[in-house]
Design a protein around this motif. Structure first.
Motif, short mmCIF file in Angstrom:
data_model
loop_
_atom_site.label_atom_id
_atom_site.label_comp_id
_atom_site.label_asym_id
_atom_site.label_seq_id
_atom_site.Cartn_x
_atom_site.Cartn_y
_atom_site.Cartn_z
N ALA A 51 0.81 -1.22 0.00
CA ALA A 51 0.00 0.00 0.00
C ALA A 51 0.85 1.27 0.00
CB ALA A 51 -0.93 0.00 1.21
N ALA A 52 2.15 1.14 0.22
CA ALA A 52 3.02 2.32 0.28
C ALA A 52 3.23 2.89 -1.11
CB ALA A 52 4.36 1.95 0.91
N LYS A 53 2.79 4.11 -1.30
CA LYS A 53 2.94 4.81 -2.58
C LYS A 53 4.15 5.74 -2.58
CE LYS A 53 -1.01 3.33 -4.33
NZ LYS A 53 -1.04 1.93 -4.04
N ARG A 54 4.71 5.98 -1.39
CA ARG A 54 5.82 6.91 -1.26
C ARG A 54 6.87 6.32 -0.34
NH1 ARG A 54 6.07 12.91 1.36
NH2 ARG A 54 4.44 12.09 2.69
N THR A 55 8.12 6.53 -0.70
CA THR A 55 9.25 6.13 0.14
C THR A 55 9.98 7.40 0.57
OG1 THR A 55 9.53 4.02 -1.00
CG2 THR A 55 11.43 4.86 0.21
N ILE A 56 10.26 7.49 1.87
CA ILE A 56 10.99 8.62 2.41
C ILE A 56 12.28 8.09 3.03
CG2 ILE A 56 11.02 10.47 4.13
CD1 ILE A 56 7.94 10.54 3.90
N GLU A 57 13.41 8.58 2.53
CA GLU A 57 14.70 8.19 3.09
C GLU A 57 15.06 9.16 4.21
OE1 GLU A 57 19.33 7.98 1.79
OE2 GLU A 57 17.87 7.05 0.42
N VAL A 58 15.47 8.60 5.34
CA VAL A 58 15.88 9.39 6.49
C VAL A 58 17.30 8.96 6.86
CG1 VAL A 58 15.41 10.00 8.89
CG2 VAL A 58 13.50 9.54 7.33
N GLU A 77 -2.30 8.05 4.61
CA GLU A 77 -1.17 7.68 3.76
C GLU A 77 -0.32 6.58 4.42
OE1 GLU A 77 2.45 9.80 1.25
OE2 GLU A 77 1.42 10.97 2.78
N THR A 78 0.10 5.62 3.59
CA THR A 78 1.04 4.59 4.02
C THR A 78 2.39 4.94 3.42
OG1 THR A 78 -0.68 2.90 4.16
CG2 THR A 78 1.60 2.12 3.98
N VAL A 79 3.40 5.03 4.28
CA VAL A 79 4.74 5.47 3.87
C VAL A 79 5.75 4.38 4.20
CG1 VAL A 79 6.56 7.19 4.29
CG2 VAL A 79 4.15 7.89 4.27
N ARG A 80 6.67 4.17 3.27
CA ARG A 80 7.82 3.31 3.52
C ARG A 80 8.97 4.24 3.91
NH1 ARG A 80 8.72 -1.51 1.22
NH2 ARG A 80 7.37 -0.95 -0.51
N PHE A 81 9.47 4.08 5.13
CA PHE A 81 10.64 4.83 5.58
C PHE A 81 11.86 3.94 5.40
CE2 PHE A 81 7.26 6.77 8.15
CZ PHE A 81 7.52 8.11 7.95
N VAL A 82 12.88 4.47 4.75
CA VAL A 82 14.17 3.79 4.65
C VAL A 82 15.14 4.61 5.46
CG1 VAL A 82 16.02 3.04 3.12
CG2 VAL A 82 13.64 2.83 2.38
N HIS A 83 15.73 3.98 6.46
CA HIS A 83 16.64 4.66 7.39
C HIS A 83 18.07 4.27 7.04
CE1 HIS A 83 12.83 3.55 9.30
NE2 HIS A 83 12.81 4.84 9.58
N ARG A 84 18.91 5.26 6.80
CA ARG A 84 20.32 5.01 6.48
C ARG A 84 21.17 5.58 7.61
NH1 ARG A 84 20.21 2.77 1.77
NH2 ARG A 84 18.73 3.40 0.19
N ASN A 85 21.86 4.70 8.29
CA ASN A 85 22.75 5.14 9.37
C ASN A 85 24.08 5.53 8.74
OD1 ASN A 85 24.45 5.48 11.54
ND2 ASN A 85 23.61 3.77 12.70
N ALA A 86 24.30 6.84 8.61
CA ALA A 86 25.52 7.37 8.01
C ALA A 86 26.62 7.54 9.05
CB ALA A 86 25.21 8.71 7.34
N GLY A 130 17.63 0.41 7.55
CA GLY A 130 16.47 -0.22 8.17
C GLY A 130 15.23 0.28 7.48
N GLU A 131 14.10 -0.32 7.79
CA GLU A 131 12.86 0.06 7.11
C GLU A 131 11.67 -0.09 8.03
OE1 GLU A 131 10.48 -2.01 3.58
OE2 GLU A 131 12.41 -1.18 2.93
N ILE A 132 10.73 0.83 7.89
CA ILE A 132 9.43 0.78 8.57
C ILE A 132 8.38 1.12 7.51
CG2 ILE A 132 7.87 1.96 10.19
CD1 ILE A 132 10.26 2.55 11.95
N VAL A 133 7.27 0.41 7.52
CA VAL A 133 6.11 0.78 6.70
C VAL A 133 5.01 1.12 7.68
CG1 VAL A 133 4.46 0.05 4.95
CG2 VAL A 133 6.85 -0.72 4.80
N TRP A 134 4.50 2.35 7.59
CA TRP A 134 3.56 2.83 8.58
C TRP A 134 2.39 3.54 7.91
CZ3 TRP A 134 3.36 1.18 13.27
CH2 TRP A 134 2.55 1.83 14.22
N THR A 135 1.19 3.30 8.42
CA THR A 135 -0.01 3.98 7.94
C THR A 135 -0.41 5.03 8.97
OG1 THR A 135 -0.76 2.05 6.71
CG2 THR A 135 -2.43 3.71 7.25
N PHE A 136 -0.49 6.27 8.51
CA PHE A 136 -0.84 7.39 9.38
C PHE A 136 -2.36 7.62 9.29
CE2 PHE A 136 3.61 7.86 8.47
CZ PHE A 136 4.13 8.13 9.73
#
Length: 165
Positions: A51-58, A77-86, A130-136
């Motif tokens: 259901a995630a139509k948008r990916t947000i990289e953090v 909205e359902t969002v896929r968060f992609v977390h990059r530990n820099a 890492g990744e989280i898929v969350w519906t707000f």
């Protein structure tokens, strides 16, 4: 709100029952096999990846900041968060209310070896993702934060604004 698994784990830690927990240190938390438990929280519910139509990289930075530190989403909205530990240390991304995150951060200072794994949390080792898929599904202003002891207090926190469509 009904007591959640998160509250049960936090309560166990308070009563000293979390003795077998692993450290937040540099160890990654293993994701449990099987389906994600979808429990309604004040800040939403675990989402379906399809259901995630948008990916947000953090990006997670050792300067104790997130990039971006403000995210706007639409109600429903359902969002896929992609977390990059820099960075070079473990970081985490935890979605919640300001009150919940502040309470959890205090517990993490007292019980840094507490282990927990919820669908609104991602523990990301240095150089990894890492990744989280969350519906707000609740409008409002929420937080995302790194609750590893000292990180939250150093300002590793951001804002999620959930706006009606």
């Amino acid at each position: 709100m009904q007591p959640s698994r998160r509250h049960a784990i936090l309560a166990a830690a308070l009563f000293g029952l979390a003795g077998q927990a692993r450290s937040h240190g540099d160890k990654a938390h293993a994701k449990k096999a099987g389906p994600v438990v979808k429990e309604q929280m004040d800040w939403g519910i675990a989402g379906d990846a399809k259901a995630a139509k948008r990916t947000i990289e953090v990006r997670m930075l050792d300067s104790m900041r997130f990039d971006p530190d403000r995210i706007d989403v639409r109600l429903g909205e359902t969002v896929r968060f992609v977390h990059r530990n820099a960075g070079k240390v473990m970081h985490e991304f935890v979605i919640g209310t300001r009150e919940e995150n502040a309470k959890h951060a205090e517990l993490m200072k007292k019980f840094p070896d507490m282990e927990h794994d919820e669908p609104y949390m991602a523990h990301v080792p240095p150089g990894k993702t890492g990744e989280i898929v969350w519906t707000f599904n609740r409008a409002g202003r929420f937080e995302f934060a790194c609750l590893i002891a000292g990180h939250y207090e150093a300002g590793m926190v951001g804002t999620i604004n959930v706006n009606p469509s």
